[in-house]
Each structure stands twice: as structure tokens, then as C-alpha cells.
Scaffold this motif. Structure first.
Motif, PDB file in Angstrom:
ATOM      1  N   UNK A 139       0.824  -1.127  -0.091  1.00  0.00           N
ATOM      2  CA  UNK A 139       0.067  -0.044  -0.122  1.00  0.00           C
ATOM      3  C   UNK A 139       0.810   1.316   0.057  1.00  0.00           C
ATOM      4  N   UNK A 140       0.238   2.500   0.132  1.00  0.00           N
ATOM      5  CA  UNK A 140       0.977   3.877   0.307  1.00  0.00           C
ATOM      6  C   UNK A 140       0.527   4.115   1.540  1.00  0.00           C
ATOM      7  N   UNK A 141       1.471   4.838   2.006  1.00  0.00           N
ATOM      8  CA  UNK A 141       1.485   5.641   3.271  1.00  0.00           C
ATOM      9  C   UNK A 141       1.174   7.162   2.852  1.00  0.00           C
ATOM     10  N   UNK A 142       0.151   7.745   3.587  1.00  0.00           N
ATOM     11  CA  UNK A 142      -0.309   9.028   3.241  1.00  0.00           C
ATOM     12  C   UNK A 142      -0.122   9.973   4.409  1.00  0.00           C
ATOM     13  N   UNK A 154      -3.245  -1.344  -1.022  1.00  0.00           N
ATOM     14  CA  UNK A 154      -3.316  -1.338  -2.504  1.00  0.00           C
ATOM     15  C   UNK A 154      -4.590  -1.858  -2.999  1.00  0.00           C
ATOM     16  N   UNK A 155      -5.337  -2.717  -2.438  1.00  0.00           N
ATOM     17  CA  UNK A 155      -6.591  -3.281  -3.002  1.00  0.00           C
ATOM     18  C   UNK A 155      -7.663  -2.124  -2.959  1.00  0.00           C
ATOM     19  N   UNK A 156      -7.613  -1.207  -2.133  1.00  0.00           N
ATOM     20  CA  UNK A 156      -8.423  -0.011  -1.809  1.00  0.00           C
ATOM     21  C   UNK A 156      -8.123   1.044  -2.628  1.00  0.00           C
ATOM     22  N   UNK A 157      -7.121   0.974  -3.627  1.00  0.00           N
ATOM     23  CA  UNK A 157      -6.756   2.258  -4.443  1.00  0.00           C
ATOM     24  C   UNK A 157      -7.496   2.192  -5.508  1.00  0.00           C
ATOM     25  N   UNK A 188      -8.625   4.330   8.912  1.00  0.00           N
ATOM     26  CA  UNK A 188      -8.446   3.207   7.845  1.00  0.00           C
ATOM     27  C   UNK A 188      -9.232   4.166   6.584  1.00  0.00           C
ATOM     28  N   UNK A 189      -8.428   3.999   5.523  1.00  0.00           N
ATOM     29  CA  UNK A 189      -8.904   4.711   4.297  1.00  0.00           C
ATOM     30  C   UNK A 189      -9.114   3.789   3.218  1.00  0.00           C
ATOM     31  N   UNK A 190      -9.944   4.288   2.142  1.00  0.00           N
ATOM     32  CA  UNK A 190     -10.140   3.711   0.891  1.00  0.00           C
ATOM     33  C   UNK A 190     -10.160   4.865  -0.128  1.00  0.00           C
ATOM     34  N   UNK A 191      -9.917   4.408  -1.544  1.00  0.00           N
ATOM     35  CA  UNK A 191      -9.912   5.522  -2.554  1.00  0.00           C
ATOM     36  C   UNK A 191     -10.874   5.125  -3.891  1.00  0.00           C
ATOM     37  N   UNK A 192     -10.940   3.904  -3.928  1.00  0.00           N
ATOM     38  CA  UNK A 192     -11.616   3.329  -5.342  1.00  0.00           C
ATOM     39  C   UNK A 192     -13.050   4.111  -5.463  1.00  0.00           C
TER      40      UNK A 192
END
Length: 305
Positions: A139-142, A154-157, A188-192
Motif C-alpha cells: 500500500x501507500x502511506x499518506x 493497495x486493494x483499496x486504490x 482506515x482509508x479507501x480510495x476506489x
């Protein structure tokens, strides 16, 4: 106070006014204002030296980040800030033996305020700004505010699967993210969900067009090609094609009821594709539910916040 990721306020008129004079630093200290400047050195003892136009700025190790004193944050969090902007509050001002102004600063105090006044109040479904700080394979740290980190898996991108976060983002890039959960200030984050539904993405294409794509997966029965981050199609098998390559594809058919796009690879155009500019379909600052599936599909892909 606007608790943005680090680097967002450095060039603002207000920040430049405060950091450019002793009087400005003194006023910011009195009012408890969060400022930003660039860290130019991390000393042997892991103190950060901050470049201020009118003073020598220093953030001692223990004031460099939340968790340093407790040992829950590693010193790499300080070392990695060199040549980057950091936020801070002014703790004290004094003249040294040479008559030069020295400013004692605290990044930790700024982060404590950000945590108390902003991050602790985030709820599931909130859409916030974040900055990509570094990648791991998973994943990516933000930075979600004042240098406070969170992980975007990574699966939430995106819906389209990628091999590495660098396939989707660049370090330093500003993005939007959705708060999936806030559990004791662990975000906890998501993006997709911000990248559009199947229909919204499919509406950007027409059968009969030839368009660019990126090879994301190669299977025995065909090759999955990403047309956009939330839309991929299946192309017929083709020799000498590798994951990550840029290709041109002919769109044979778009099938909403099956949520499928049938493709033919026309040509291989390059070995490495740089991440494209992100197109966000949601412009609000909060969502409660997102449905990726089409109305006619038997699949039911929903995110509930």
C-alpha cells in the motif's frame, strides 16, 4: 485552523508573513498558530534543523513527531523529513551568544492539535485530502494532516488491480481519500469509490473506438487491460505482451449486464506507463454509500460507510 498535509501551507501569504520576521514568529507563538518551513538537516541526535528566513529553527528529537518519546514512532519519521516541509508551533524565541535569533519549535505539538481538533472528529464516509509519502508493496502511506500518517491499502486504490502502488500514484502527490473507519484515532482509508462506478467509467468509451490502455494481468484465457482505474476489459491472448505495458486496444463490445468490456490489443506502445492524472467522480466531502455494479448486473458490489 486548516489541518492539511505538510507542504500545503508553506507558500501561503499568512505562513510566509509569520516565518519571515521575529515579530511574526512571536505573534504565531502567542496565538498558537501552526506554521511550515523546510527541514534542511537531521543531526546526529536526530534533531531537525528548520530553514527560517529570520532565525535558526530547531525541533529537538522528542518534539519531532507523535510517538517518538514513547517509542511507537521510529526515528526514520524524522530522518525522512530532510529537504521536505514540516509543520510546527513556535515554543520559544531567544538570542544566542552571537546575537542571532534561535527558535525552538515543536512538530509534535502541531500534530497533537491536529489529532484533537480534526482527526479525532473524522467519521466513516468523510472525504479528506491526503499526500502520498512513500510506498510499500502492500500500500501507500499518506499524510492525512500535519504529517500524521495513515495507510491506503493497495486493494483499496482502485477497482482495477495493480502490481504496486507506483502504478497508480507518485510520491508527493495530493489525492482524495475516504475514511473507512476511525477506531481510537487510527484512520482506515479507501480510495476506489471516488473513481466512479462501472457505468460512469464505461460511458467514457464507445464500442468501435481504439483507445489507450495498460496491461494489468495476463491469464491463459486472455489479457486484462485497464482503460481507467475503475474499468478494465478482457483482450484476446497475444504474444510478447507484459504486465505494465502501454497498449492500444480496439473496443469490440461493452456489456453493462455482465459488466464486461471485450477488447483486441492493436499494438504495444511502451514498456512502462506513468500514473495518469486522477479523475474524481465524487466532489462532495462525505458519502454514505457507493454502488459500483450496474442495475442490470447480477453482481452487487457496494461500499457502505
Amino acid at each position: 485552523m486548516n489541518y492539511k498535509p505538510e507542504g500545503c501551507i508553506f507558500d501561503t501569504f499568512s505562513n510566509q508573513k509569520y516565518i519571515s520576521s521575529p515579530e511574526g514568529l512571536s505573534e504565531a507563538m502567542e496565538k498558537g498558530i501552526i506554521l511550515e518551513a523546510k527541514a534542511v538537516l537531521c543531526t546526529i541526535s536526530h534533531d531537525l534543523i528548520i530553514d527560517l528566513p529570520c532565525a535558526k529553527g530547531i525541533i529537538i528529537r522528542e518534539e519531532g513527531a507523535l510517538g517518538i518519546s514513547e517509542g511507537t514512532t521510529r526515528d526514520i519519521a524524522l530522518i525522512s523529513r530532510v529537504n521536505k516541509y514540516v509543520c510546527f508551533k513556535v515554543r520559544s524565541l531567544k538570542l544566542d551568544e552571537n546575537g542571532e535569533l534561535s527558535a525552538v519549535l515543536s512538530r509534535k505539538t502541531a500534530q497533537e492539535e491536529c489529532m484533537r481538533e480534526y482527526i479525532s472528529k473524522l467519521v466513516s464516509g468523510d472525504i479528506i485530502d491526503a499526500r502520498i509519502t512513500h510506498f510499500e508493496k502492500f500500500g501507500s502511506f499518506v499524510d492525512i494532516g500535519c504529517g500524521i500518517p495513515s495507510l491506503l491499502p493497495i486493494d483499496a486504490m482502485s477497482v482495477s488491480r495493480i502490481s504496486h502502488p507506483s502504478d497508480r500514484f507518485k510520491v508527493g502527490q495530493m489525492i482524495k481519500v475516504i475514511v473507512k473507519a476511525n477506531e481510537n484515532n487510527k484512520i482506515y482509508l479507501t480510495h476506489k469509490e471516488l473513481l466512479g462506478t462501472w457505468k460512469e467509467n464505461a460511458n467514457c468509451f464507445k464500442a468501435g473506438e481504439t483507445v489507450p490502455g495498460v496491461v494489468r494481468s495476463i491469464e491463459e484465457y486472455g489479457i486484462f487491460v485497464e482503460l481507467s482505474p475503475n474499468l478494465a476489459g478482457l483482450a484476446e491472448p497475444k504474444d510478447d505482451v507484459c504486465i505494465g505495458q502501454s497498449v492500444s486496444v480496439y473496443i469490440k463490445a461493452i456489456l453493462p449486464d455482465k459488466m464486461k468490456v471485450k477488447l483486441i490489443i492493436v499494438d504495444v506502445c511502451g514498456d512502462k506507463t506513468e500514473p495518469k492524472e486522477i479523475n474524481y467522480f465524487i466532489q462532495s466531502d462525505h458519502i454514505n454509500q457507493w454502488t459500483y455494479s450496474t442495475d442490470s448486473s447480477s453482481k452487487n458490489i457496494i461500499s457502505v460507510f
